[in-house]
Structures are given as C-alpha cells and as structure tokens.
Design a protein around this motif. Structure first.
Motif, PDB file in Angstrom:
ATOM      1  N   ARG A 286       6.046   6.377  -3.563  1.00  0.00           N
ATOM      2  CA  ARG A 286       5.897   5.128  -2.717  1.00  0.00           C
ATOM      3  C   ARG A 286       6.261   5.390  -1.517  1.00  0.00           C
ATOM      4  O   ARG A 286       6.798   6.293  -0.948  1.00  0.00           O
ATOM      5  CB  ARG A 286       6.869   4.269  -3.511  1.00  0.00           C
ATOM      6  CG  ARG A 286       8.267   4.415  -3.610  1.00  0.00           C
ATOM      7  CD  ARG A 286       9.023   3.357  -4.222  1.00  0.00           C
ATOM      8  NE  ARG A 286      10.576   3.595  -4.437  1.00  0.00           N
ATOM      9  CZ  ARG A 286      11.535   2.966  -4.284  1.00  0.00           C
ATOM     10  NH1 ARG A 286      11.313   1.384  -4.435  1.00  0.00           N
ATOM     11  NH2 ARG A 286      12.663   3.336  -4.309  1.00  0.00           N
ATOM     12  N   GLU A 297      10.616  -3.750   2.028  1.00  0.00           N
ATOM     13  CA  GLU A 297      10.173  -3.422   0.800  1.00  0.00           C
ATOM     14  C   GLU A 297       9.168  -2.539   0.604  1.00  0.00           C
ATOM     15  O   GLU A 297       8.119  -2.477   1.068  1.00  0.00           O
ATOM     16  CB  GLU A 297       9.552  -4.983   0.322  1.00  0.00           C
ATOM     17  CG  GLU A 297      10.384  -5.955   0.167  1.00  0.00           C
ATOM     18  CD  GLU A 297       9.510  -7.263  -0.285  1.00  0.00           C
ATOM     19  OE1 GLU A 297       8.763  -7.532  -0.995  1.00  0.00           O
ATOM     20  OE2 GLU A 297       9.854  -8.281   0.366  1.00  0.00           O
ATOM     21  N   TYR A 299       6.386  -0.006  -0.981  1.00  0.00           N
ATOM     22  CA  TYR A 299       5.148  -0.178  -2.007  1.00  0.00           C
ATOM     23  C   TYR A 299       4.604   1.062  -2.383  1.00  0.00           C
ATOM     24  O   TYR A 299       4.802   2.174  -2.090  1.00  0.00           O
ATOM     25  CB  TYR A 299       4.293  -1.020  -1.073  1.00  0.00           C
ATOM     26  CG  TYR A 299       3.492  -0.673   0.217  1.00  0.00           C
ATOM     27  CD1 TYR A 299       4.199  -0.297   1.344  1.00  0.00           C
ATOM     28  CD2 TYR A 299       2.228  -0.088   0.126  1.00  0.00           C
ATOM     29  CE1 TYR A 299       3.551   0.350   2.542  1.00  0.00           C
ATOM     30  CE2 TYR A 299       1.515   0.585   1.095  1.00  0.00           C
ATOM     31  CZ  TYR A 299       2.370   0.751   2.249  1.00  0.00           C
ATOM     32  OH  TYR A 299       1.556   1.469   3.574  1.00  0.00           O
ATOM     33  N   ALA A 300       3.561   0.927  -3.148  1.00  0.00           N
ATOM     34  CA  ALA A 300       3.179   2.085  -3.927  1.00  0.00           C
ATOM     35  C   ALA A 300       1.695   1.930  -3.973  1.00  0.00           C
ATOM     36  O   ALA A 300       1.070   1.297  -4.802  1.00  0.00           O
ATOM     37  CB  ALA A 300       3.733   2.298  -5.340  1.00  0.00           C
ATOM     38  N   PRO A 301       1.031   2.639  -2.893  1.00  0.00           N
ATOM     39  CA  PRO A 301      -0.408   2.177  -2.934  1.00  0.00           C
ATOM     40  C   PRO A 301      -1.227   3.433  -3.681  1.00  0.00           C
ATOM     41  O   PRO A 301      -0.460   4.487  -4.076  1.00  0.00           O
ATOM     42  CB  PRO A 301      -0.862   2.656  -1.456  1.00  0.00           C
ATOM     43  CG  PRO A 301       0.210   3.480  -1.187  1.00  0.00           C
ATOM     44  CD  PRO A 301       1.349   3.173  -1.890  1.00  0.00           C
ATOM     45  N   THR A 447      -2.405  -7.540   3.252  1.00  0.00           N
ATOM     46  CA  THR A 447      -0.853  -7.379   2.785  1.00  0.00           C
ATOM     47  C   THR A 447      -0.679  -5.987   2.473  1.00  0.00           C
ATOM     48  O   THR A 447       0.644  -5.688   2.206  1.00  0.00           O
ATOM     49  CB  THR A 447      -1.003  -8.261   1.345  1.00  0.00           C
ATOM     50  OG1 THR A 447      -2.411  -7.632   0.679  1.00  0.00           O
ATOM     51  CG2 THR A 447      -0.967  -9.650   1.496  1.00  0.00           C
ATOM     52  N   GLY A 448      -1.724  -5.225   2.591  1.00  0.00           N
ATOM     53  CA  GLY A 448      -1.265  -3.705   2.140  1.00  0.00           C
ATOM     54  C   GLY A 448      -1.015  -2.936   3.422  1.00  0.00           C
ATOM     55  O   GLY A 448      -0.930  -1.632   3.067  1.00  0.00           O
TER      56      GLY A 448
END
Ligand code: C2O
Ligand code: CU
Length: 500
Positions: A286, A297, A299-301, A447-448
C-alpha cells in the motif's frame, strides 16, 4: 535485522520534533542560528553552532538504508549533516560498452543524502564538469536562495564551488538534480535521492530507495539531445531501464517471509510516466507516503502511476514463500503495430521460509492534510508553437521564458490553481518550494491521488485543479518536468511575497 536501533530511536524521537506537518514556515537556513534567539519551538539540534557539544544529546542514529550508497556525514555534531558532492564525467560500462555519463561522487545515482527532519544540511558542492551546473533540492521547502535555480544563483562554473546550506523542514522522500541544461545533465546520470527520516522512525525491516529511470542509448553513447522532433514533442523516452543505475537489472530481494519493508520509489526520468504494480499473490502493498511525506490514510491501488519527478513511499510485505516482483508496464509497439504493455521487473522478491513470527510494522503518525479554503485563483495554460528556428517553443500562459513571472501571491496564501493543457502531450507540472493537493481532474473531484504533492501529471487536453499552500516566500520556478519541455521554454516564475 534493524529492529533494536529502531526501538531505541523511538525513545529519543521527541528530541527532534521539529517543523513537522503544520502549515507554517519553520526555521530558515539563511538566518544565522544564534543561541540568543532560540525560541521555544526550536529544536535542541538547532542550537548547534553556539552551544558546547557537551550540552547536546547524543545523535539519534538514522535507520539503515538499502540502495545507492549514502553520502558520508562529515560533521560530528548532532543535528548537522555536512556532505561533499562533486559532479564529474564518468565512464560507465553498460551492455559491455563504455558510455560517457555524468556522476555525483563517481556514483549513478549520486549518493543518497540521509538526514532527519529538523537537521541542518550543508552540501559543499564542487563542479568538475566542463559546463555550468547547479543543484536543486526537488520537493524540499528550502529558502529560495538555496533552491539551485538560475533565477536565484549564478550557475556554478566549471571548476567552481558552492555551498548549499539549509534547515530541513519536512520529512519524506526528495531528490536532487541540476537545474541547468537538465535534459542533458539528468539524462546522463546527475541525480540522487534525499531521504529525510521522520522525528520518530517507522518500525520496518528495511528501508529501500528505488530510483527508476530510463536512458536512450544509441551507438555506444547516450543519444545526443533534442535530435528528433519526437523528442521535442514528447520529451525523451529511453530504450533501457536504469534501476538504481543498473541497466535492465532488477533489484533482487531474498529475505525471510513475514517481513515488512518501506520502499521509496522515485521517477527521475526525463519524460516517462512509470506505472508500477506487483505480481505474485503473496505480496501485500500500500501507499504510505507521497511527495510531501506520510499520508494520514494509506491506500492500496491496483497500479501506481508515478509522474516524472514524483515519489511514493510503499509498505511491502510478503507473507509466504513464492516468487513475486514489483514490475513496471511499458507501452510498446508489437510486430502487428499494436500498442501493447511489456511487463518488466524492477524488484524481484524471492522470500525464504522462516519460523519467525511475521513483523508488525508501525509507522509514525502523519500530520493531517491541510484543509484551507483558497483565497486566490490562478490559471496556467500549457501550449506550444513553432519558433522561427524551427524548434518547438513550449509555453506557460503564452510565454516561453523562464524569467517570466506568471503570478505573485503572498506568503500563507492558499491558491486554487487550474492547470489547463491545450495540446496533446502530457505535462508533469512541478512547483518549487511549496506543496499542493490534487483536487479535480476535468472538473471532477479526485479521490485516488491523496496527499501533498510537488508534481502533478496533466494529461493532453485535460485540466487539473490543485490547491497550493504558498507558505514559503521567495522566487520560485514552476515548470513542466519533462526536461525537454522545460528546456524549450515551459518554465516560469512564481513570486511569494513574505508576510511582514
Ligand atoms: Cu525537479 Cu525545477 O525541478
Ligand atoms: Cu511538458
């Protein structure tokens, strides 16, 4: 294993709480540090020049780094990192052929600069090239006089010296490179990583620097610059991967399973957007940090797009035995003339079995992202015309000149900046000295791509809205980080007037 020093470091972490994630201007390096004006929020380390060594706590050791060799800290004082960098030509054997490249301290990438947030960094630079150069500290919020652009300093002539000196305000993954003829100098090998440790160390099993570049080899040399229209139009994309300076040679990691590592991925290429991801279903990964440091926070793309100049900090864990890899997908044209993705390994993982319990990593708390309402609106357009000499002229707001000021704002302003790309090629837009957040693409909320950035990809005929926190006063460059575009004029100045 590096566990015990890390635990130790946490105990001392409060000693170096400095300039963390807040939005205000911290210490500046050009103001002499003097015991008389050490204010309440100064760190113990800031007091180095005046105080006797005995008054200082012992230096908190930095966690070990894997990757390009780290620059030697020549200054014994805690809170001060002093290094020497020399730029010179270097003959490198690639594919069995001797290629003339350029190197800092005879190393490609240059030595990694390793320090802790709040440290003072002193770089004694010597130019042994036969052309002028400078060093720019990409992403670091330095005082503008130390920013290494021709706007704020006379380029260092052949044989000349320059001392860069500043206090490091932010933790994170930054990098350095020349800001003169950078399309040639960076392509030939002048770049290196900067790793600024957080006040409190992450507890991970390894901290790796991965610099992913491409170079254009042609007939036993680095191809001459700007020789083709394609290169002027799209920037130079290479025909060889350079992974921490090794050609087409992935980094091999064979460590026991159950470990958790921190990988800092850099894109110092001239013009290629790298897309990376992982193969192997035994890997968990992540995104923990971006250009501006750790994310509140993670995140995991599925895949991670790394624009030219950007950095990402990843957490990578391999749970079970089995081959895995971080790979990059390179678009290329096959025999049928179709564009296909070629998958190339960047880091291979071959975990060995172990009975040890898996690591539970822990990360320092990240500061919340700034949430300020913009008080200034600005637009920057990106386009291109053909000059009288037949070369392309890339422009920002209709001007192709790096001395051209595109806007002026005040320190602490929050600028809504709309980046409008009016032509086909993409532009990774980079703003010096400040951070921003990516808010909208073509008017639609994003958001990404969370976190603080200093560089954002603006695809062809699209627009991007960012909100920039102009907290560092001075004269700053804003430009496309496709180095050919920058060299052909897509570079300008932003002025941030100091608050009284
Ligand atoms: Cu990475 Cu103006 O630069
Ligand atoms: Cu561009």
């Amino acid at each position: 294993m590096t566990r015990s020093p890390l635990v130790l470091a946490c105990v001392f972490a409060t000693l170096s709480v400095a300039c963390g994630g807040d939005n205000t201007v911290g210490a500046t390096a050009d103001a002499p540090i003097d015991a008389a004006d050490v204010s309440a929020d100064d760190t113990p380390e800031a007091d180095t020049t005046a105080a006797a060594d005995t008054a200082l706590p012992p230096e908190v050791p930095l966690p070990e780094l894997q990757g390009p060799a780290v620059a030697l800290d020549e200054d014994p004082r805690p809170g001060v990192v002093a290094i020497t960098l020399t730029a010179a030509t270097k003959r490198v054997k690639l594919d069995g052929v001797a290629i003339d490249m350029l190197a800092y301290n005879d190393q490609i990438p240059g030595p990694t600069i390793h320090a802790r947030v709040g440290d003072e960094l002193i770089v004694n630079f010597h130019n042994a090239l036969d052309e002028p150069t400078t060093i720019h500290w990409h992403g670091m919020r330095v005082p503008d006089a130390m920013d290494g652009t021709p706007r704020v300093q006379e380029p260092v002539p052949p044989g000349g010296d320059f001392t860069y000196r500043f206090v490091i305000r932010d933790a994170g993954s930054f990098w350095y490179h020349p800001h003169v003829r950078s399309n040639e100098q960076v392509e030939k090998g002048l770049y290196g990583a900067i790793v600024v440790a957080e006040a409190e160390d992450a507890e991970v099993d390894a901290d790796r620097v991965v610099m992913l570049d491409d170079i254009l080899l042609d007939g036993g040399q680095i191809a001459p610059p700007m020789a083709t229209f394609m290169e002027q139009m799209h920037g130079r994309t290479g025909n060889r991967l350079l992974i921490n300076g090794q050609v087409d040679d992935p980094i091999a990691v064979a460590e026991p399973m159950g470990r958790v590592e921190r990988w800092r991925i850099y894109n110092p290429s001239n013009a290629r957007t790298f897309v990376v991801g992982f193969t192997g279903d035994n890997v968990r990964w992540r995104v923990m940090g971006t250009d501006g440091g750790l994310l509140p926070e993670p995140y995991a793309p599925e895949r991670l797009e790394i624009a030219v100049g950007q950095r990402y900090d990843l957490e990578v864990a391999v749970d079970t035995v089995g081959a895995a890899a971080m790979v990059t997908w390179i678009p290329s044209v096959n025999a049928q003339n179709e564009v296909v993705e070629v998958e190339l390994p960047v880091v291979t993982l071959d975990p060995t079995a172990t009975a040890a319990p898996p690591t539970i990593a822990s990360w320092p708390a990240a500061a919340p992202l700034p949430d300020r309402e913009p008080n200034v609106d600005e637009t920057i357009t990106f386009d291109v015309v053909q000059g009288a000499d037949g070369n392309l002229q890339w422009r920002l707001n209709g001007v192709s000149d790096w001395r051209h000021p595109i806007f002026t704002c005040a320190e602490q302003d929050t600028v809504r900046l709309i980046l409008v790309n009016q032509a086909g090629p993409e532009h990774p837009f980079h703003l010096h000295g400040q951070f921003f957040r990516i808010m909208r693409r073509n008017g639609v909320a994003v958001t990404g791509e969370p976190g603080l950035k200093d560089t954002v990809r603006v695809p062809g005929v699209e627009s991007v809205e960012v909100i920039a926190y102009m907290d560092n006063p001075g004269q700053w460059m804003a430009h496309c980080h496709i180095l050919e575009h920058a060299e052909l004029g897509m570079m300008a100045e932003v002025m941030v007037t100091p608050a009284e």
